[in-house]
Write an enzyme that holds these catalytic residues in place. Structure first.
Site, PDB file in Angstrom:
ATOM      1  N   SER A 152     -27.362 -50.852 -19.818  1.00 35.74           N
ATOM      2  CA  SER A 152     -26.546 -51.770 -18.844  1.00 35.74           C
ATOM      3  C   SER A 152     -25.230 -51.790 -19.285  1.00 35.74           C
ATOM      4  O   SER A 152     -25.165 -51.994 -20.736  1.00 35.74           O
ATOM      5  CB  SER A 152     -27.171 -52.939 -18.700  1.00 35.74           C
ATOM      6  OG  SER A 152     -26.285 -54.130 -18.243  1.00 35.74           O
ATOM      7  N   TYR A 175     -30.063 -60.142 -23.783  1.00 37.40           N
ATOM      8  CA  TYR A 175     -30.207 -58.893 -22.978  1.00 37.40           C
ATOM      9  C   TYR A 175     -29.040 -58.030 -23.711  1.00 37.40           C
ATOM     10  O   TYR A 175     -29.250 -56.801 -23.757  1.00 37.40           O
ATOM     11  CB  TYR A 175     -29.854 -59.323 -21.616  1.00 37.40           C
ATOM     12  CG  TYR A 175     -29.972 -57.945 -20.611  1.00 37.40           C
ATOM     13  CD1 TYR A 175     -31.325 -57.558 -20.403  1.00 37.40           C
ATOM     14  CD2 TYR A 175     -28.753 -57.579 -20.018  1.00 37.40           C
ATOM     15  CE1 TYR A 175     -31.267 -56.550 -19.793  1.00 37.40           C
ATOM     16  CE2 TYR A 175     -28.845 -56.400 -19.303  1.00 37.40           C
ATOM     17  CZ  TYR A 175     -30.095 -55.857 -18.901  1.00 37.40           C
ATOM     18  OH  TYR A 175     -30.150 -54.779 -18.004  1.00 37.40           O
TER      19      TYR A 175
END
Length: 247
Positions: A145, A158
């Protein structure tokens, strides 16, 4: 229908929903025998039913908590006994974790995110590399990501896990590039119409986002024997291949 992955063995983690579910379907349509791994038995069975309806090969379903790291090792042994090799590895399983300031996050949720998003993929590298070496064109793709590079506030676990994953994948790609036919890359799908995205961005209109099926079609070429790039990041939204180490 052309099946560029006919007779090839593919392993997909997080295959019971979202991008993993769609990727498993795309690989099966391309002719691969897919080993679908996820915690949710029901989701895996739905996947198998859908693949069969499309005329694809029946899947090997593996209900597995990937944080049972020893079980990943046993899975590698089973794949070797049944197939003698692995041609495609898609490391898709991941969790979003808490959206909070770092100082407000307890240790357990931090460890959960690092465990799934990073440690599981490290164990997959360890246990699946010998199988990929047997293939004439082993391919590995790990989902990442842009959060890993942008370090957004309140998404610390994350973002940190994806940044570390990108480094891990680049190291592995460099280690095997000159001595094996294995090609290893990162894939950033961008915002996608998934449950994970909805949990992070609850006010976002999902209809404005690409579906997992659309994203899976972009990921599929990275799994083909003809894909020769390694150590790169394929950016889904821009359809471009980037060199992460050059940023």
């Amino acid at each position: 229908m052309t099946q560029p992955l006919a007779s090839r063995i593919a392993l997909v983690t997080g295959a019971s929903r979202g991008i993993g579910y769609a990727t498993a379907k795309a690989l099966a349509r391309a002719g691969a025998h897919v080993i679908a791994v996820a915690r949710t038995q029901g989701g895996l069975e739905e996947l198998d039913d859908e693949v069969r309806k499309d005329g694809g090969h029946p899947l090997t379903l593996v209900p597995l908590d990937l944080t049972d790291y020893q079980a990943i090792g046993r899975l590698g042994g089973t794949i070797y006994e049944r197939h003698g090799k692995l041609d495609v590895l898609v490391g898709n399983a991941g969790i979003a974790g808490p959206s909070s300031p770092l100082g407000h996050i307890d240790l357990k949720p931090w460890l959960d995110v690092i465990g799934i998003n990073l440690n599981v993929n490290f164990q997959l590298v360890r246990c699946m590399e010998p199988l990929l070496r047997v293939s004439d064109a082993g391919r590995a793709v790990f989902l990442t990501s842009r959060a890993g590079g942008r370090a957004p506030a309140y998404r610390g676990p994350y973002a940190a896990s994806k940044a570390a994953l990108e480094t891990l994948v680049q190291v592995w790609a460099k280690e095997v590039a000159n001595t094996t036919p294995i090609r290893i890359n990162l894939f950033d799908p961008g915002p996608t119409r998934t449950k994970l995205r909805a949990n992070i961005m609850p006010g976002e209109d999902p209809e404005t986002l690409p579906t997992p099926d659309q994203v899976a079609e972009l990921l599929l070429p990275l799994c083909l024997p003809s894909f020769s790039e390694t150590g790169k990041l394929f950016d889904g939204p821009s359809r471009t291949v980037k060199d992460p180490s050059a940023d």
